[in-house]
Enzyme design. Structure first.
Site: not given
Ligand code: S3P
Length: 429
Positions: A23-24, A123, A168, A170, A316, A347, A389
């Protein structure tokens, strides 16, 4: 009906499956390809709803993107060809789209607006908006731009040094993307190691980036170059079947095409510490990403403590790991995982309520949970809370429950694993 009743599997699970694309990496592949100049062909793309949101977002900016199953072709015309969208962009349920795209939208000289579904609208977005503002970004939104919907008065940002206050990937990725488009140099100092797919892909798409320990420095005004890419399988999806085989008596399963990036493989480390019978073989490298197969069979498990630097590496996977811990001898402690509260749902609450509801003994804590094992699971009804999940954790719990398990809102699993139930049926034969 959007619910499913799943039966226990006394004879175990077996066989061989290949998990869908990560996914990432799928999100990031579309982002870089859309910003790039030239045509990029992506294969084994994850067709889950979240990644389709990222495709749709770039279509709104005028990028031509063809998708046929897991093959995606992006006809990039470079940064200067992007056009301001006429409609608000819908990020759906996707936190990754929302955070990463915010870095891009703030840094492109275009006006855009974006919103999300009820879960995403709760969020936190300030984790990206605040550091982007330090680069000069103009972002407006609900509760002082803490929450979606957001409006981006995009413009040329100025590179600066940002010390992150949350672990994070993200946020890190949003800042690196903004830095790539800004004037001058941007330095991002990470609080701890998080998944590094953005860094790996920058090198693949011809973007300069320097890393020294936890410090990432990116020169600005960079135009990514098109690149073809095969997306490795998602270890976060594989995790559900890895744990399934580890906890279901008489099971032996091989999972192929599993991304083994060291910033993502904490689930394997945790299961090894729990005494799982697991064999990991790296079979190839896709770009900079190691990929391989995981062979796993049932064995007695023991409790473990999950904390510190390991947490972002398996964040995750905590719901499915918690299920595994209900079958382990002793007390499993999960801490330093407050981030779980701001995922697709809270979660900690969702895992604790669901597992206790089917006979486990789990206590919520401020930053994680305590699981007393082993406990038999009775079966009954599990609530996905609209979180993919949590839904998949419930489905795997059914395999070892005494009575069937019913999962409501099963369709949310399409967010990250569209063929989850087909794979489940296949291994249960
Ligand atoms: C992700 C980072 C994670 C993860 C999410 C995907 C990403 O989140 O939980 O499912 O693709 O960068 P955080 O960066 O908020 O920890």
């Amino acid at each position: 009906m959007n619910e499913v009743e799943l039966q226990p599997v006394p004879n175990g699970i077996s066989g061989r499956i290949s998990v869908p694309g990560d996914k990432s990496i799928s999100h990031r592949s579309v982002i870089f390809s859309s910003l790039a100049e030239g045509t990029s062909k992506i294969s084994n793309f994850l067709t889950g709803e979240d990644c389709l949101r990222t495709i749709q977002a770039f279509r709104e900016f005028g990028v031509e993107i063809e998708q046929e199953g897991t093959d995606v072709t992006v006809y990039g015309n470079g940064l200067s060809a992007l056009k301001a969208p006429t409609n608000p962009i819908n990020f759906g349920n996707s936190g990754t789209t929302a955070r990463l795209m915010s870095g891009v939208l703030a840094a492109l000289p275009l006006f855009s607006t974006a919103y999300g579904d009820p879960s995403l609208s709760k969020r936190p977005m300030d984790r990206v908006v605040v550091p982007l503002s330090a680069m000069g970004a103009e972002v407006y939104g609900r509760e002082d731009a803490r929450l979606l919907p957001l409006a981006f008065n995009g413009k040329k940002l100025m590179g600066t040094t940002i010390e992150m206050n949350v672990k994070s990937a993200q946020v890190k990725s949003a800042l690196l993307l903004a830095g790539m488009l800004a004037d001058g140099e941007t330095t991002v100092i990470e609080k701890g190691t998080t998944r590094n797919h953005t860094e790996m892909l920058m090198s693949q798409y011809g973007v300069d980036l320097n890393q020294s320990g936890n410090k990432l420095t990116i020169p600005g005004n960079q135009q990514p170059k098109a690149s073809d890419l095969r997306v490795p399988g998602d270890i976060s999806s594989a995790a559900f079947f890895i744990v399934a085989a580890a906890i279901t008596p008489n099971s032996e399963l091989t999972i192929e095409n599993v991304g083994l990036n060291p910033t993502r493989n904490g689930i394997l480390t945790a299961l090894e510490q729990m005494g799982a019978s697991i064999e990991v073989t790296e079979t190839e490298k896709i770009g900079h990403e190691p990929v391989g197969k995981v062979k796993i069979s049932f064995s007695a498990l023991k409790a473990v403590t999950i904390e510190g630097d390991l947490v972002p590496n398996l964040i995750d996977e905590i719901p499915i790991l918690a299920l595994a811990a209900t079958q382990a001898e002793g007390t499993t402690v999960i801490k330093d995982a407050k981030e779980l509260k701001v995922k697709e749902t809270d979660r900690i609450e969702a895992v604790v309520n669901n597992l206790n509801g089917i006979g486990a003994q789990v206590e919520a804590t401020e930053d994680g949970m305590i699981i007393y094992g082993p406990t038999p699971l009775s079966g009954g009804r599990l609530h996905s809370y609209g979180d993919h999940r949590i839904g998949m954790m419930g489905a795997i719990a059914s395999l070892i429950s005494e009575a069937p398990v019913t999962i409501n809102d099963k369709d949310c699993i399409n967010i990250s694993y569209p063929n989850f139930f087909e794979h489940l049926e296949e291994v249960c034969k």
